[in-house]
Write a protein that holds these residues in place. Structure first.
Motif, PDB file in Angstrom:
ATOM      1  N   ASP A  23      17.251  21.983-124.567  1.00  0.00           N
ATOM      2  CA  ASP A  23      16.931  20.447-125.026  1.00  0.00           C
ATOM      3  C   ASP A  23      16.857  19.503-124.083  1.00  0.00           C
ATOM      4  O   ASP A  23      16.143  18.636-124.092  1.00  0.00           O
ATOM      5  CB  ASP A  23      18.232  20.034-125.836  1.00  0.00           C
ATOM      6  N   PHE A  24      16.985  20.111-122.691  1.00  0.00           N
ATOM      7  CA  PHE A  24      16.738  19.240-121.511  1.00  0.00           C
ATOM      8  C   PHE A  24      15.319  19.916-120.957  1.00  0.00           C
ATOM      9  O   PHE A  24      15.020  21.027-121.097  1.00  0.00           O
ATOM     10  CB  PHE A  24      17.870  19.339-120.560  1.00  0.00           C
ATOM     11  N   HIS A  25      15.021  18.936-119.984  1.00  0.00           N
ATOM     12  CA  HIS A  25      13.631  19.586-119.264  1.00  0.00           C
ATOM     13  C   HIS A  25      14.161  20.241-118.121  1.00  0.00           C
ATOM     14  O   HIS A  25      14.637  19.843-117.092  1.00  0.00           O
ATOM     15  CB  HIS A  25      12.906  18.137-118.755  1.00  0.00           C
ATOM     16  N   THR A  26      13.901  21.425-118.372  1.00  0.00           N
ATOM     17  CA  THR A  26      14.593  22.555-117.203  1.00  0.00           C
ATOM     18  C   THR A  26      13.540  23.591-117.015  1.00  0.00           C
ATOM     19  O   THR A  26      12.440  23.801-117.885  1.00  0.00           O
ATOM     20  CB  THR A  26      15.753  23.021-117.775  1.00  0.00           C
ATOM     21  N   LEU A  27      13.485  24.058-116.091  1.00  0.00           N
ATOM     22  CA  LEU A  27      12.438  25.142-115.484  1.00  0.00           C
ATOM     23  C   LEU A  27      13.001  26.499-115.476  1.00  0.00           C
ATOM     24  O   LEU A  27      12.602  27.402-115.569  1.00  0.00           O
ATOM     25  CB  LEU A  27      11.898  24.853-114.179  1.00  0.00           C
ATOM     26  N   SER A  28      14.649  26.412-115.509  1.00  0.00           N
ATOM     27  CA  SER A  28      15.234  27.836-115.566  1.00  0.00           C
ATOM     28  C   SER A  28      15.210  28.701-116.972  1.00  0.00           C
ATOM     29  O   SER A  28      15.484  29.949-116.691  1.00  0.00           O
ATOM     30  CB  SER A  28      16.915  27.428-115.151  1.00  0.00           C
ATOM     31  N   GLY A  29      14.961  28.086-118.225  1.00  0.00           N
ATOM     32  CA  GLY A  29      15.009  28.792-119.092  1.00  0.00           C
ATOM     33  C   GLY A  29      16.202  29.357-119.756  1.00  0.00           C
ATOM     34  O   GLY A  29      16.431  30.386-120.540  1.00  0.00           O
ATOM     35  N   VAL A  74      18.248  12.266-113.562  1.00  0.00           N
ATOM     36  CA  VAL A  74      17.567  11.334-114.370  1.00  0.00           C
ATOM     37  C   VAL A  74      16.381  10.800-113.401  1.00  0.00           C
ATOM     38  O   VAL A  74      16.538  10.559-112.101  1.00  0.00           O
ATOM     39  CB  VAL A  74      18.180   9.767-114.684  1.00  0.00           C
ATOM     40  N   ASN A  75      14.945  11.039-113.710  1.00  0.00           N
ATOM     41  CA  ASN A  75      13.850  10.475-112.785  1.00  0.00           C
ATOM     42  C   ASN A  75      14.065   9.061-112.789  1.00  0.00           C
ATOM     43  O   ASN A  75      13.788   8.413-113.779  1.00  0.00           O
ATOM     44  CB  ASN A  75      12.643  11.221-113.480  1.00  0.00           C
ATOM     45  N   PHE A  76      14.164   8.512-111.687  1.00  0.00           N
ATOM     46  CA  PHE A  76      14.103   7.086-111.600  1.00  0.00           C
ATOM     47  C   PHE A  76      12.708   6.319-111.968  1.00  0.00           C
ATOM     48  O   PHE A  76      12.711   5.218-112.402  1.00  0.00           O
ATOM     49  CB  PHE A  76      14.293   6.400-110.173  1.00  0.00           C
ATOM     50  N   ASP A  96      19.114  20.402-114.936  1.00  0.00           N
ATOM     51  CA  ASP A  96      18.526  19.509-115.913  1.00  0.00           C
ATOM     52  C   ASP A  96      18.339  18.011-115.752  1.00  0.00           C
ATOM     53  O   ASP A  96      19.228  17.457-115.359  1.00  0.00           O
ATOM     54  CB  ASP A  96      19.205  20.032-117.477  1.00  0.00           C
ATOM     55  N   SER A  97      17.348  17.683-116.199  1.00  0.00           N
ATOM     56  CA  SER A  97      16.894  16.155-116.211  1.00  0.00           C
ATOM     57  C   SER A  97      16.897  15.523-117.600  1.00  0.00           C
ATOM     58  O   SER A  97      16.550  16.088-118.561  1.00  0.00           O
ATOM     59  CB  SER A  97      15.657  15.782-115.578  1.00  0.00           C
ATOM     60  N   LEU A  98      17.832  14.442-117.622  1.00  0.00           N
ATOM     61  CA  LEU A  98      17.780  13.958-119.005  1.00  0.00           C
ATOM     62  C   LEU A  98      16.359  13.251-119.258  1.00  0.00           C
ATOM     63  O   LEU A  98      15.674  12.606-118.426  1.00  0.00           O
ATOM     64  CB  LEU A  98      18.876  12.780-119.178  1.00  0.00           C
ATOM     65  N   PRO A  99      16.061  13.317-120.809  1.00  0.00           N
ATOM     66  CA  PRO A  99      14.798  12.466-121.093  1.00  0.00           C
ATOM     67  C   PRO A  99      14.842  10.940-121.061  1.00  0.00           C
ATOM     68  O   PRO A  99      13.671  10.398-121.058  1.00  0.00           O
ATOM     69  CB  PRO A  99      14.269  13.190-122.474  1.00  0.00           C
ATOM     70  N   VAL A 100      15.892  10.373-121.203  1.00  0.00           N
ATOM     71  CA  VAL A 100      16.108   9.230-121.085  1.00  0.00           C
ATOM     72  C   VAL A 100      17.161   8.463-119.915  1.00  0.00           C
ATOM     73  O   VAL A 100      18.081   9.502-119.594  1.00  0.00           O
ATOM     74  CB  VAL A 100      16.381   8.561-122.495  1.00  0.00           C
ATOM     75  N   ASP A 101      16.878   7.396-119.620  1.00  0.00           N
ATOM     76  CA  ASP A 101      18.230   6.815-118.696  1.00  0.00           C
ATOM     77  C   ASP A 101      19.090   6.359-119.396  1.00  0.00           C
ATOM     78  O   ASP A 101      19.189   5.893-120.441  1.00  0.00           O
ATOM     79  CB  ASP A 101      17.354   5.710-118.187  1.00  0.00           C
ATOM     80  N   PRO A 102      20.291   7.064-119.108  1.00  0.00           N
ATOM     81  CA  PRO A 102      21.614   6.683-120.072  1.00  0.00           C
ATOM     82  C   PRO A 102      22.562   5.650-119.300  1.00  0.00           C
ATOM     83  O   PRO A 102      23.560   5.381-119.800  1.00  0.00           O
ATOM     84  CB  PRO A 102      22.544   7.931-119.530  1.00  0.00           C
TER      85      PRO A 102
END
Length: 146
Positions: A23-29, A74-76, A96-102
């Motif tokens: 569900d997160f943006h990940t490259l690991s799979g 979180v990508n700034f 993983d990176s969250l798709p929104v800033d929390p």
């Protein structure tokens, strides 16, 4: 208002705990779930941030040694989709990176300094804010301070 922020933080953690890595943006799979009651690090990073690049290996190691979804990025710059995936690959990020800033949901202001890492306690509260590049040992200490 403080109660609403606390409820927002708890709701965010519920969402995080309900999500699998896919569900997160990940490259690991890989797949796995965040274990409830655990400390979580939420790290703000950007490709143009030299100190962010310095600490990524330590965050990758924490994520590898402490279990899935213990580190979330979180990508700034608010990158999404393919641009986010490309930045993650460029940075060598394995967590993983969250798709929104929390930040708002956690009752925090958006960081003014990068890198910044929020240490989130099991109850959804921000336990600590780490500013500037951290080492593996710094992150380990954050996990063991209760």
């Amino acid at each position: 208002m403080k109660l609403l922020r606390r409820l927002g933080a708890v709701a965010l953690l519920i969402v995080i705990t309900a999500c699998t890595r896919s569900d997160f943006h990940t490259l690991s799979g890989q797949s796995g779930q965040f274990a409830s009651g655990d400390i979580v690090l939420i790290n703000y990073w950007a490709t143009w941030c030299g100190p962010c690049r310095e600490e990524i290996p330590a965050l990758n190691r924490i994520d590898s040694e402490y279990g899935p979804n213990r580190v979330l990025g979180v990508n700034f710059d608010g990158l999404q989709g393919e641009a986010l995936k490309a930045a993650i690959a460029e940075m060598g990020i394995e967590f993983d990176s969250l798709p929104v800033d929390p930040a708002e949901a956690l009752g925090q202001q958006r960081p003014q300094v990068l890198p910044t890492t929020l240490v989130i306690a099991a109850d959804g509260s921000v336990q600590q804010v780490l500013t500037g590049p951290q080492t593996f040992e710094d992150f380990q200490r954050a996990f063991h301070q209760r």
